[in-house]
Design an enzyme around this catalytic site. Structure first.
Site, PDB file in Angstrom:
ATOM      1  N   HIS A  48      -4.473 -19.934   9.204  1.00  0.00           N
ATOM      2  CA  HIS A  48      -4.840 -21.305   9.581  1.00  0.00           C
ATOM      3  C   HIS A  48      -3.607 -22.060  10.096  1.00  0.00           C
ATOM      4  CE1 HIS A  48      -8.588 -20.756   7.230  1.00  0.00           C
ATOM      5  NE2 HIS A  48      -9.038 -21.847   7.827  1.00  0.00           N
TER       6      HIS A  48
ATOM      7  N   HIS B 298     -19.200 -23.571  11.643  1.00  0.00           N
ATOM      8  CA  HIS B 298     -18.476 -24.842  11.554  1.00  0.00           C
ATOM      9  C   HIS B 298     -17.095 -24.718  12.190  1.00  0.00           C
ATOM     10  CE1 HIS B 298     -16.930 -22.595   8.067  1.00  0.00           C
ATOM     11  NE2 HIS B 298     -15.818 -23.298   8.247  1.00  0.00           N
TER      12      HIS B 298
ATOM     13  N   GLU C  15     -15.632 -21.001  12.855  1.00  0.00           N
ATOM     14  CA  GLU C  15     -15.934 -19.957  11.879  1.00  0.00           C
ATOM     15  C   GLU C  15     -17.440 -19.786  11.656  1.00  0.00           C
ATOM     16  OE1 GLU C  15     -11.869 -20.406   9.164  1.00  0.00           O
ATOM     17  OE2 GLU C  15     -13.593 -21.674   8.705  1.00  0.00           O
TER      18      GLU C  15
ATOM     19  N   HIS D 115      -7.978 -30.112   7.371  1.00  0.00           N
ATOM     20  CA  HIS D 115      -8.527 -29.231   6.336  1.00  0.00           C
ATOM     21  C   HIS D 115      -7.420 -28.557   5.530  1.00  0.00           C
ATOM     22  CE1 HIS D 115     -11.149 -26.484   4.314  1.00  0.00           C
ATOM     23  NE2 HIS D 115     -10.802 -25.422   5.018  1.00  0.00           N
TER      24      HIS D 115
END
Length: 211
Positions: A159, A52, A171, A58
């Site tokens: 991140h 994904h 990932e 996120h």
């Protein structure tokens, strides 16, 4: 003609999932006999299951959602390198590789590709790799791990560092069977409006030296 190589983690009902996240399930919700015309499937899942991509939303409320990221990010030349002998990946590690001109970098780490097992620990990606990769012009970093941060991290430093330096995240790649080298990559996310990520079907095709 050179064939495409699938590097996608298959979505199955018995695959491991992030602790506390929604697992993946697929079922035939209505059979051909019931509808009179077709089988109709149903899935429930976190958008971070299997292979994904993470959208900045996120980990940042102000970040772009997946439908706003240019699709060119996930299509184009990529390089696979092997960092499996390192528990911690730092700029000093990456300096050992020829990365000039690389736009999409895929890391084959020491974590075995085992979709039915969720690891307690994964190799460490030092946040300091973000400015280093940015200076090289890299726009996408792919890993064969469920996260670019430690499993227990709440601050998601890597991140945030990658996002700050304009690098997107891919990932849970399946790279154990992939040779190091240069490839064409396609890893397109679904266009889910407002989503913080999306499963992808990731594939590679080797680039010949004379191309």
């Amino acid at each position: 003609m050179t064939k495409w190589i699938d590097i996608t983690q298959a979505l199955t009902n018995d695959m491991a999932h992030w602790p506390g996240d929604r697992p993946f399930t697929f079922e035939v919700a209505a059979t051909k006999e019931q509808t009179g015309s077709a089988n109709v499937g149903k899935i429930t899942t976190s958008v971070h299951m299997g292979t994904h991509v993470d959208a900045p939303f996120h980990f940042s409320n102000d970040g772009d959602t997946i439908d706003k990221i240019p699709i060119e990010t996930y299509i184009g030349e990529a390089k696979v390198i092997d960092v499996s002998k390192y528990d911690s990946i730092t700029p000093n590690v990456l300096e050992q590789f020829q990365l000039d001109g690389v736009k999409r970098l895929l890391l084959r780490t020491s974590l075995p590709n085992n979709p039915k097992y969720f690891p307690e620990e994964i190799p460490f990606l030092d946040p300091s790799i973000a400015p280093y990769l940015s200076e090289l012009g890299i726009l996408l970093l792919g890993v064969d791990m469920p996260s670019v941060d430690p499993i227990t991290s709440k601050t998601l430093d890597t991140h945030h560092a990658l996002h700050k330096h304009g690098i997107y995240i891919l990932e849970n790649l399946m790279l154990d069977h992939i040779d190091i080298g240069n490839y064409e990559l396609i890893a397109l996310p679904l266009k889910i409006v407002g989503a913080d990520g999306s499963p992808v079907r990731a594939v590679l095709r080797p680039i010949k030296e004379d191309e």
